[in-house]
Write a protein that holds these residues in place. Structure first.
Motif, short mmCIF file in Angstrom:
data_model
loop_
_atom_site.label_atom_id
_atom_site.label_comp_id
_atom_site.label_asym_id
_atom_site.label_seq_id
_atom_site.Cartn_x
_atom_site.Cartn_y
_atom_site.Cartn_z
N ASN A 2 0.84 -1.19 0.00
CA ASN A 2 0.00 0.00 0.00
C ASN A 2 0.88 1.25 0.00
O ASN A 2 1.74 1.40 0.86
CB ASN A 2 -0.91 0.02 1.23
N ILE A 3 0.65 2.13 -0.97
CA ILE A 3 1.40 3.38 -1.08
C ILE A 3 0.46 4.55 -0.78
O ILE A 3 -0.60 4.67 -1.39
CB ILE A 3 2.00 3.55 -2.49
N LEU A 4 0.86 5.39 0.15
CA LEU A 4 0.12 6.61 0.46
C LEU A 4 0.84 7.77 -0.24
O LEU A 4 2.00 8.05 0.04
CB LEU A 4 0.07 6.84 1.96
N HIS A 5 0.12 8.44 -1.16
CA HIS A 5 0.68 9.55 -1.93
C HIS A 5 -0.06 10.82 -1.55
O HIS A 5 -1.28 10.92 -1.73
CB HIS A 5 0.54 9.27 -3.43
N MET A 6 0.65 11.80 -0.99
CA MET A 6 0.03 13.04 -0.52
C MET A 6 0.75 14.24 -1.13
O MET A 6 1.97 14.28 -1.18
CB MET A 6 0.09 13.13 1.01
N ARG A 19 4.48 17.20 -9.44
CA ARG A 19 5.04 16.49 -10.59
C ARG A 19 6.17 15.56 -10.17
O ARG A 19 6.23 14.39 -10.58
CB ARG A 19 5.56 17.52 -11.61
N LEU A 20 7.07 16.06 -9.32
CA LEU A 20 8.20 15.25 -8.88
C LEU A 20 7.73 14.07 -8.03
O LEU A 20 8.26 12.96 -8.15
CB LEU A 20 9.17 16.12 -8.08
N SER A 21 6.72 14.29 -7.20
CA SER A 21 6.22 13.18 -6.37
C SER A 21 5.63 12.08 -7.23
O SER A 21 5.72 10.89 -6.88
CB SER A 21 5.17 13.70 -5.37
N ARG A 22 5.05 12.43 -8.36
CA ARG A 22 4.49 11.42 -9.25
C ARG A 22 5.57 10.61 -9.95
O ARG A 22 5.38 9.44 -10.28
CB ARG A 22 3.55 12.08 -10.27
N ILE A 89 5.45 12.01 -0.35
CA ILE A 89 4.97 13.36 -0.04
C ILE A 89 5.50 14.33 -1.08
O ILE A 89 6.71 14.38 -1.33
CB ILE A 89 5.44 13.80 1.37
N GLY A 90 4.60 15.10 -1.66
CA GLY A 90 5.00 16.18 -2.57
C GLY A 90 4.71 17.50 -1.92
O GLY A 90 3.55 17.79 -1.58
N THR A 91 5.73 18.33 -1.72
CA THR A 91 5.52 19.59 -1.02
C THR A 91 6.44 20.70 -1.53
O THR A 91 7.63 20.46 -1.78
CB THR A 91 5.73 19.44 0.50
N PRO A 92 5.91 21.90 -1.68
CA PRO A 92 6.79 23.04 -1.96
C PRO A 92 7.45 23.51 -0.67
O PRO A 92 7.03 23.14 0.43
CB PRO A 92 5.83 24.10 -2.50
N MET A 93 8.48 24.32 -0.82
CA MET A 93 9.06 25.02 0.32
C MET A 93 8.46 26.43 0.34
O MET A 93 8.54 27.15 -0.65
CB MET A 93 10.58 25.10 0.20
N PRO A 131 9.39 3.33 4.53
CA PRO A 131 10.04 4.34 3.69
C PRO A 131 9.15 5.55 3.45
O PRO A 131 7.97 5.42 3.13
CB PRO A 131 10.30 3.58 2.38
N ILE A 132 9.73 6.72 3.63
CA ILE A 132 9.06 7.99 3.34
C ILE A 132 9.87 8.70 2.28
O ILE A 132 11.06 8.97 2.48
CB ILE A 132 8.97 8.89 4.60
N TYR A 133 9.25 9.00 1.14
CA TYR A 133 9.91 9.73 0.07
C TYR A 133 9.31 11.13 -0.01
O TYR A 133 8.09 11.26 -0.12
CB TYR A 133 9.75 9.00 -1.26
N VAL A 134 10.16 12.15 0.05
CA VAL A 134 9.69 13.52 0.04
C VAL A 134 10.20 14.23 -1.21
O VAL A 134 11.42 14.32 -1.43
CB VAL A 134 10.16 14.29 1.30
N ALA A 135 9.29 14.69 -2.04
CA ALA A 135 9.63 15.43 -3.26
C ALA A 135 9.34 16.90 -3.02
O ALA A 135 8.20 17.28 -2.75
CB ALA A 135 8.80 14.91 -4.44
N THR A 136 10.37 17.72 -3.09
CA THR A 136 10.21 19.13 -2.76
C THR A 136 10.53 20.02 -3.96
O THR A 136 11.25 19.61 -4.89
CB THR A 136 11.13 19.55 -1.60
N SER A 137 10.00 21.24 -3.91
CA SER A 137 10.36 22.25 -4.90
C SER A 137 10.54 23.57 -4.19
O SER A 137 9.93 23.82 -3.14
CB SER A 137 9.28 22.38 -5.98
N SER A 138 11.39 24.42 -4.76
CA SER A 138 11.62 25.73 -4.16
C SER A 138 11.99 26.74 -5.23
O SER A 138 12.64 26.39 -6.22
CB SER A 138 12.74 25.67 -3.10
#
Length: 208
Positions: A2-6, A19-22, A89-93, A131-138
């Motif tokens: 099971n993958i939780l994508h937020m 986009r990066l989180s995908r 997790i996909g999140t901006p800074m 595992p927690i993968y965090v995709a960020t943008s700034s």
């Protein structure tokens, strides 16, 4: 699996972090094509309310109490997290740190007597690690020799999730989005190469 994508960007599908989180999600699905994915856009997630604050400030609330208001939201978000074998997790800074919506999610899931226990030695997380993968943008640059701004997002997120027992964290980033299209294209290519390299390693593939 099971993958939780937020995702937490107010720009939704147009955001670099989404986009990066995908891309991270696709890399996971390449290795686990039968995985179930639960996706949530939490950009407008409600912050905790007064009932939640009172509950957390009560030494020992009744175990069978009905959970009203954002306590119910908190329970649902924690259940999503508990059910996940892996989280993306996909999140901006925003202003050097996490955006308001991600802070709201953290406030919901970092919850005394539910995801961590207070002890004389400090807070002890009760969730099993995953595992927690965090995709960020700034818009600016916060890493490398050309960095011109601080990064409070990465250390804060590590500490917050460590509180509830989550320590297996990997970060990917697209930086410098305010510097024009050539800079964005270069940052995207660098992030995609980092993702490909990470998931090409046997240990990463096994853990994911």
């Amino acid at each position: 699996m099971n993958i939780l994508h937020m995702t937490f960007s107010p720009r939704g599908a147009d955001s670099e972090s989404t986009r990066l989180s995908r891309i991270v999600l696709d890399a996971l699905l390449d290795r686990h094509p039968a995985a179930a994915v639960q996706s949530h856009d939490h950009a407008a997630l409600a912050h905790v309310d007064a009932v939640y604050a009172v509950e957390l400030g009560t030494p020992q609330p009744p175990a069978d109490a009905i959970q009203p208001g954002t306590l119910r939201t908190s329970d649902a978000l924690i259940r999503d997290l508990e059910a996940a074998d892996c989280v993306v997790i996909g999140t901006p800074m925003h202003n050097y740190t996490v955006p308001s919506a991600l802070k709201a999610w953290i406030d919901h899931v970092v919850r005394v007597r539910r995801t961590f226990q207070p002890t004389p030695q400090g807070k002890v997380g009760t969730l099993h690690d995953r595992p927690i993968y965090v995709a960020t943008s700034s818009g600016g640059l916060y890493s490398g020799e050309n960095a011109r701004q601080p990064d409070f997002l990465t250390p804060y997120l590590k500490v917050a999730l460590r509180t509830i027992g989550l320590t297996d964290m990997t970060f990917f980033s697209v930086e410098g989005t305010a510097y024009g299209e050539p800079a964005v294209m270069q940052a995207r290519a660098s992030a995609q190469a980092a993702i490909a390299a990470h998931f090409a390693t046997p240990d990463a593939a096994a853990a994911a």
